[in-house]
Design an enzyme around this catalytic site. Structure first.
Site, mmCIF file in Angstrom:
data_model
loop_
_atom_site.group_PDB
_atom_site.id
_atom_site.type_symbol
_atom_site.label_atom_id
_atom_site.label_comp_id
_atom_site.label_asym_id
_atom_site.label_seq_id
_atom_site.Cartn_x
_atom_site.Cartn_y
_atom_site.Cartn_z
ATOM 1 C CD GLU A 48 -2.563 1.252 2.712
ATOM 2 O OE1 GLU A 48 -2.810 0.170 3.290
ATOM 3 O OE2 GLU A 48 -2.955 2.344 3.145
ATOM 4 N NE ARG A 52 0.062 8.641 5.305
ATOM 5 C CZ ARG A 52 0.619 7.930 6.268
ATOM 6 N NH1 ARG A 52 1.678 8.376 6.903
ATOM 7 N NH2 ARG A 52 0.128 6.758 6.584
ATOM 8 C CB THR A 76 -3.294 8.356 2.436
ATOM 9 O OG1 THR A 76 -2.289 7.543 3.045
ATOM 10 C CG2 THR A 76 -3.637 9.484 3.403
ATOM 11 C CE LYS A 136 -5.809 1.990 6.917
ATOM 12 N NZ LYS A 136 -4.749 2.377 5.969
HETATM 13 O O1 LIG Z 1 -2.456 6.802 5.559
HETATM 14 C C1 LIG Z 1 -3.406 6.046 5.697
HETATM 15 O O2 LIG Z 1 -4.213 5.784 4.820
HETATM 16 C C2 LIG Z 1 -3.663 5.486 7.024
HETATM 17 O O3 LIG Z 1 -4.670 4.877 7.223
HETATM 18 C C3 LIG Z 1 -2.651 5.594 8.019
HETATM 19 C C4 LIG Z 1 -1.745 4.386 8.023
HETATM 20 O O4 LIG Z 1 -2.461 3.221 7.796
HETATM 21 C C5 LIG Z 1 -1.043 4.355 9.287
HETATM 22 O O5 LIG Z 1 -0.260 5.490 9.389
HETATM 23 C C6 LIG Z 1 -0.182 3.152 9.456
HETATM 24 O O6 LIG Z 1 -0.077 3.031 10.824
HETATM 25 P P1 LIG Z 1 1.253 2.610 11.560
HETATM 26 O O7 LIG Z 1 1.570 1.229 11.121
HETATM 27 O O8 LIG Z 1 0.878 2.700 12.999
HETATM 28 O O9 LIG Z 1 2.309 3.608 11.151
#
Ligand SMILES: O=C(O)C(=O)C[C@H](O)[C@H](O)COP(=O)(O)O
Length: 216
Positions: A48, A52, A76, A136
């Site tokens: 994925e 961003r 995102t 999700k």
């Molecule tokens: O950007 C997106 O679409 C999100 O939903 C956020 C990410 O899924 C998280 O930032 C991952 O989370 P961590 O593994 O805790 O870093």
């Protein structure tokens, strides 16, 4: 507006390939390609790429063109423009942290599967009413963790989740053993420091540990 059976089946097949979906943030196409090869070599083949950074679409396209043996989606995804651009860049699926009505309308019409995000029972029910059976679960840890998701199995047996947000190698098994979890997502397998340093062997090792996790 519809989550068609064909796209749902396609999404199910993608998610069934892996226990862990790396959530990736790239600042350039070159490191995106190298990171993706390292993840693939470690056994993680569904990726994925978050939209961003300004270079995200270019990075996604480079992976699609240059890395064999991976299925790349966009993460995102927040608005219809993201849906269009990600599809044009070759994304095989689309993931969002949330499920706003405008995004659901455009995401569900995309030619590739779209997996919206939810954090509550009502959000999951609203998607299910529209025919979506995969979501999700974000942000998984703060929203209630494995305990919360476990509570949804009885009332919502047909909705399956990909918990993401605060998931790690240590807590992933608690999610993956649940009946309603098909895979988890997380950034821990490709930390920014390792990407910056070009530590591809380090990323491959993290991927190998994650790929050895078992989904039910
Ligand atoms: O950007 C997106 O679409 C999100 O939903 C956020 C990410 O899924 C998280 O930032 C991952 O989370 P961590 O593994 O805790 O870093």
């Amino acid at each position: 507006m519809s989550f068609t059976l064909a796209k749902t089946e396609r999404l199910a097949a993608i998610l069934a390939q892996t226990p862990v979906i790396p959530v990736l943030t790239f600042d350039d196409a070159k490191s995106a390609v190298a990171t993706s090869k390292a993840l693939r070599d470690g056994g993680l083949t569904v990726l994925e790429v978050t939209l961003r950074t300004p270079q995200a679409l270019e990075a996604l396209q480079a992976i699609v063109n240059e890395v064999e043996g991976v299925t790349v989606g966009a993460g995102t995804v927040l608005e219809p423009e993201h849906v269009e651009k990600a599809v044009r860049s070759g994304a095989s699926f689309l993931i969002s942290p949330g499920s706003s009505p405008r995004l659901i309308a455009s995401g569900s019409e995309a030619p590739v599967p779209f997996m919206p995000g939810v954090a509550t029972v009502t959000e999951a029910m609203k998607l299910w009413e529209k025919g979506a059976t995969f979501a999700k679960f974000f942000p998984a840890g703060p929203a209630g963790g494995p305990e919360y998701l476990k509570s949804l199995v009885a009332p919502l047996p047909n909705v399956h989740f990909v918990p993401t947000g605060g998931v790690s190698l240590a807590n992933a098994p608690a999610y993956l053993k649940l009946k309603n979890v098909v895979a988890v997502g997380g950034s821990w397998v490709a930390p920014a420091e390792l990407i910056e340093r070009g530590d591809w062997a380090g990323i491959e090792a993290l991927a190998r540990e994650a790929a050895a996790l078992k989904a039910r």
